[in-house]
Design a protein around this motif. Structure first.
Motif, PDB file in Angstrom:
ATOM      1  N   THR A  10       1.975 -10.690  -9.332  1.00 29.97           N
ATOM      2  CA  THR A  10       1.007 -11.681  -8.873  1.00 29.97           C
ATOM      3  C   THR A  10       0.023 -11.961 -10.010  1.00 29.97           C
ATOM      4  N   PRO A  11      -0.871 -12.934  -9.843  1.00 31.31           N
ATOM      5  CA  PRO A  11      -1.830 -13.226 -10.924  1.00 31.31           C
ATOM      6  C   PRO A  11      -2.747 -12.069 -11.292  1.00 31.31           C
ATOM      7  N   ALA A  12      -2.920 -11.094 -10.405  1.00 29.20           N
ATOM      8  CA  ALA A  12      -3.738  -9.922 -10.736  1.00 29.20           C
ATOM      9  C   ALA A  12      -2.930  -9.000 -11.636  1.00 29.20           C
ATOM     10  N   PRO A  13      -3.395  -8.746 -12.860  1.00 25.16           N
ATOM     11  CA  PRO A  13      -2.612  -7.941 -13.809  1.00 25.16           C
ATOM     12  C   PRO A  13      -2.196  -6.592 -13.234  1.00 25.16           C
ATOM     13  N   GLY A  14      -0.907  -6.288 -13.300  1.00 22.95           N
ATOM     14  CA  GLY A  14      -0.391  -5.008 -12.847  1.00 22.95           C
ATOM     15  C   GLY A  14      -0.144  -4.911 -11.354  1.00 22.95           C
ATOM     16  N   TRP A  15      -0.469  -5.953 -10.615  1.00 15.74           N
ATOM     17  CA  TRP A  15      -0.327  -5.915  -9.157  1.00 15.74           C
ATOM     18  C   TRP A  15       0.833  -6.803  -8.710  1.00 15.74           C
ATOM     19  N   THR A  16       1.734  -6.202  -7.917  1.00 17.32           N
ATOM     20  CA  THR A  16       2.831  -6.943  -7.310  1.00 17.32           C
ATOM     21  C   THR A  16       2.416  -7.435  -5.924  1.00 17.32           C
ATOM     22  N   VAL A  17       3.334  -8.133  -5.260  1.00 18.10           N
ATOM     23  CA  VAL A  17       3.089  -8.512  -3.865  1.00 18.10           C
ATOM     24  C   VAL A  17       2.793  -7.271  -3.038  1.00 18.10           C
ATOM     25  N   ALA A  18       3.529  -6.198  -3.267  1.00 17.46           N
ATOM     26  CA  ALA A  18       3.307  -4.958  -2.526  1.00 17.46           C
ATOM     27  C   ALA A  18       1.910  -4.406  -2.774  1.00 17.46           C
ATOM     28  N   HIS A  19       1.430  -4.468  -4.001  1.00 16.11           N
ATOM     29  CA  HIS A  19       0.073  -3.988  -4.296  1.00 16.11           C
ATOM     30  C   HIS A  19      -0.975  -4.788  -3.510  1.00 16.11           C
ATOM     31  N   GLN A  20      -0.773  -6.080  -3.419  1.00 15.26           N
ATOM     32  CA  GLN A  20      -1.745  -6.913  -2.715  1.00 15.26           C
ATOM     33  C   GLN A  20      -1.838  -6.525  -1.237  1.00 15.26           C
ATOM     34  N   ILE A  21      -0.695  -6.365  -0.595  1.00 16.24           N
ATOM     35  CA  ILE A  21      -0.702  -5.989   0.819  1.00 16.24           C
ATOM     36  C   ILE A  21      -1.199  -4.552   0.982  1.00 16.24           C
ATOM     37  N   ALA A  22      -0.822  -3.682   0.065  1.00 14.88           N
ATOM     38  CA  ALA A  22      -1.287  -2.293   0.124  1.00 14.88           C
ATOM     39  C   ALA A  22      -2.806  -2.224   0.011  1.00 14.88           C
ATOM     40  N   HIS A  23      -3.389  -3.048  -0.833  1.00 13.10           N
ATOM     41  CA  HIS A  23      -4.846  -3.054  -0.971  1.00 13.10           C
ATOM     42  C   HIS A  23      -5.512  -3.500   0.326  1.00 13.10           C
ATOM     43  N   LEU A  24      -4.956  -4.534   0.968  1.00 16.46           N
ATOM     44  CA  LEU A  24      -5.517  -4.971   2.242  1.00 16.46           C
ATOM     45  C   LEU A  24      -5.415  -3.864   3.289  1.00 16.46           C
ATOM     46  N   ALA A  25      -4.271  -3.183   3.324  1.00 13.71           N
ATOM     47  CA  ALA A  25      -4.079  -2.100   4.287  1.00 13.71           C
ATOM     48  C   ALA A  25      -5.063  -0.962   4.022  1.00 13.71           C
ATOM     49  N   TRP A  26      -5.250  -0.621   2.752  1.00 13.86           N
ATOM     50  CA  TRP A  26      -6.167   0.456   2.378  1.00 13.86           C
ATOM     51  C   TRP A  26      -7.602   0.113   2.778  1.00 13.86           C
ATOM     52  N   THR A  27      -8.008  -1.127   2.534  1.00 17.11           N
ATOM     53  CA  THR A  27      -9.379  -1.517   2.853  1.00 17.11           C
ATOM     54  C   THR A  27      -9.593  -1.591   4.361  1.00 17.11           C
ATOM     55  N   ASP A  28      -8.584  -2.034   5.086  1.00 13.35           N
ATOM     56  CA  ASP A  28      -8.699  -2.025   6.548  1.00 13.35           C
ATOM     57  C   ASP A  28      -8.886  -0.602   7.065  1.00 13.35           C
ATOM     58  N   ARG A  29      -8.133   0.339   6.521  1.00 11.85           N
ATOM     59  CA  ARG A  29      -8.280   1.735   6.950  1.00 11.85           C
ATOM     60  C   ARG A  29      -9.690   2.248   6.651  1.00 11.85           C
ATOM     61  N   SER A  30     -10.195   1.930   5.469  1.00 13.16           N
ATOM     62  CA  SER A  30     -11.554   2.352   5.126  1.00 13.16           C
ATOM     63  C   SER A  30     -12.573   1.728   6.073  1.00 13.16           C
ATOM     64  N   SER A  31     -12.348   0.466   6.428  1.00 15.49           N
ATOM     65  CA  SER A  31     -13.266  -0.227   7.338  1.00 15.49           C
ATOM     66  C   SER A  31     -13.267   0.421   8.712  1.00 15.49           C
ATOM     67  N   VAL A  32     -12.087   0.799   9.195  1.00 16.89           N
ATOM     68  CA  VAL A  32     -12.008   1.468  10.492  1.00 16.89           C
ATOM     69  C   VAL A  32     -12.789   2.780  10.457  1.00 16.89           C
ATOM     70  N   LEU A  33     -12.654   3.541   9.381  1.00 20.56           N
ATOM     71  CA  LEU A  33     -13.416   4.785   9.255  1.00 20.56           C
ATOM     72  C   LEU A  33     -14.919   4.505   9.265  1.00 20.56           C
ATOM     73  N   ALA A  34     -15.334   3.456   8.556  1.00 25.62           N
ATOM     74  CA  ALA A  34     -16.763   3.132   8.503  1.00 25.62           C
ATOM     75  C   ALA A  34     -17.312   2.831   9.891  1.00 25.62           C
ATOM     76  N   VAL A  35     -16.484   2.208  10.736  1.00 19.42           N
ATOM     77  CA  VAL A  35     -16.933   1.829  12.074  1.00 19.42           C
ATOM     78  C   VAL A  35     -16.840   2.996  13.052  1.00 19.42           C
ATOM     79  N   THR A  36     -15.829   3.853  12.905  1.00 17.78           N
ATOM     80  CA  THR A  36     -15.537   4.849  13.942  1.00 17.78           C
ATOM     81  C   THR A  36     -15.808   6.297  13.547  1.00 17.78           C
ATOM     82  N   ASP A  37     -15.888   6.601  12.245  1.00 19.31           N
ATOM     83  CA  ASP A  37     -16.029   7.995  11.810  1.00 19.31           C
ATOM     84  C   ASP A  37     -16.821   8.039  10.505  1.00 19.31           C
ATOM     85  N   ARG A  38     -18.116   8.073  10.627  1.00 18.04           N
ATOM     86  CA  ARG A  38     -18.977   7.982   9.441  1.00 18.04           C
ATOM     87  C   ARG A  38     -18.804   9.172   8.499  1.00 18.04           C
TER      88      ARG A  38
END
Length: 264
Positions: free
Chosen positions: A34-62
Motif C-alpha cells: 500500500t502507499p504506506a511504506p512497508g505496509w501491505t493490505v494485511a498490515h492496514q487491516i491488522a492496524h485497524l484491528a489492533w487499535t479497535d482492541r486497544s479502544s475496547v480496553l480503554a472503555v472497559t478495562d482501564r
C-alpha cells in the motif's frame, strides 16, 4: 454532550464498506503493498484491528489499557508497527475475523457507555463520540490505502463530515505538534460536501480562510495526499501555514505523502 449514535452508525457503515472490499481476497492480494511504506493490505487491516482492541480496553478495562500504554512508552518508535506486523502475520481469514470481532466489541462498548464518560487514550482522554470519530477517521484513511493497493476507486460520502469536524478542531494541535505558535484568531472554513452541501466553520468575517472540497480537506488532515495535489485554497498567512502542517491524528508530526510524480 455529544450523542455518539450518529458517528457510531457512520463508523459501522465505513467499516462495512472496507470489509466488502477485502472480503474474498486471495493471499497474494493481502500481501500487496500500500502507499504506506512497508505496509501491505494485511498490515492496514491488522492496524485497524489492533487499535479497535486497544479502544475496547480503554472503555472497559482501564488497568489493562494502562499496561498497553506502558508498552507503548517502552517502544515509542516501534509500538504501532509491531502491532501491525504481528496481526499481518496471521492467516487472512483469522485477521479478518479478528477485525470484525474487535470492531463489533467496540460498537457495543461505546453504545453502552454512560453519558458523559471519558476514556483514557494514548493522548488526552476521549468521550465516546470522540473515540468513535477517531476510529472512523482511521478506518477511512487506511481504507484509502487498501483501495489504492487493490486499484479500487473510493466513493466519497457525507460520512466525511465527522473527519472534517475533527480536522478543524485539531488545528491548534497541528500547530503545536510542529512547534509553531498557535494562531490567536479563528479561521473560516468552507467546504463542499460529497452531496453538494456547504459545510462551514468559524466566523464569516475571519481574515484567514480555507475553502475547497471536504474530500480534499480529509485527504489533507489524514495526510493521504500532498497539499500540492489538492484543490484547497488558503487566504491569510496562518491559514496557508495550516495547510502545510494539518493533521487530525494524535502523535508526532506525520511524514505525509510526497507530491505526485516525485519519489517518496
Amino acid at each position: 454532550m455529544a450523542d455518539p449514535t450518529p458517528v457510531l452508525d457512520d463508523l459501522r457503515a465505513e467499516s462495512d464498506e472496507l470489509d466488502r472490499l477485502v472480503t474474498g481476497l486471495g493471499a497474494a492480494q493481502w500481501a500487496l503493498p500500500t502507499p504506506a511504506p512497508g505496509w501491505t493490505v494485511a498490515h492496514q487491516i491488522a492496524h485497524l484491528a489492533w487499535t479497535d482492541r486497544s479502544s475496547v480496553l480503554a472503555v472497559t478495562d482501564r488497568d489493562a489499557f494502562a499496561r498497553e500504554v506502558e508498552k507503548a512508552l517502552a517502544a515509542p518508535g516501534d509500538f504501532v508497527d509491531n502491532g501491525a506486523e504481528e496481526g499481518a502475520a496471521q492467516p487472512p481469514g483469522q485477521l479478518l475475523a479478528d477485525w470484525r470481532t474487535g470492531r463489533d466489541a467496540l460498537q457495543q462498548a461505546l453504545r453502552a457507555a454512560p453519558a458523559g464518560a471519558r476514556f483514557p487514550w494514548y493522548g488526552p482522554p476521549m468521550a465516546a463520540a470522540s473515540m468513535a470519530t477517531a476510529r472512523l477517521m482511521e478506518t477511512w484513511a487506511h481504507g484509502l490505502d487498501v483501495a489504492d493497493a487493490l486499484g479500487a476507486e473510493p466513493v466519497p460520502t457525507d460520512r466525511l463530515r465527522h473527519i472534517v469536524r475533527l480536522g478543524v478542531r485539531t488545528r491548534d494541535f497541528a500547530f503545536g505538534v510542529h512547534g509553531l505558535p498557535t494562531p490567536f484568531e479563528e479561521f473560516r472554513v468552507e467546504l463542499r460536501s460529497p452531496s453538494g452541501q456547504l459545510w462551514t466553520y468559524g466566523p464569516e468575517d475571519a481574515a484567514d480562510r480555507v475553502t475547497g472540497s471536504a474530500y480534499d480537506f480529509c485527504l489533507l488532515v489524514t495526510q493521504r495526499a500532498h497539499r500540492a495535489d489538492l484543490g484547497l485554497r488558503a487566504e491569510g498567512p496562518d491559514a496557508d501555514r495550516w495547510l502545510d502542517v494539518a493533521q487530525a491524528f494524535a502523535g508526532p508530526p506525520g511524514s505525509g505523502r510526497p507530491p505526485k510524480g516525485t519519489a517518496s
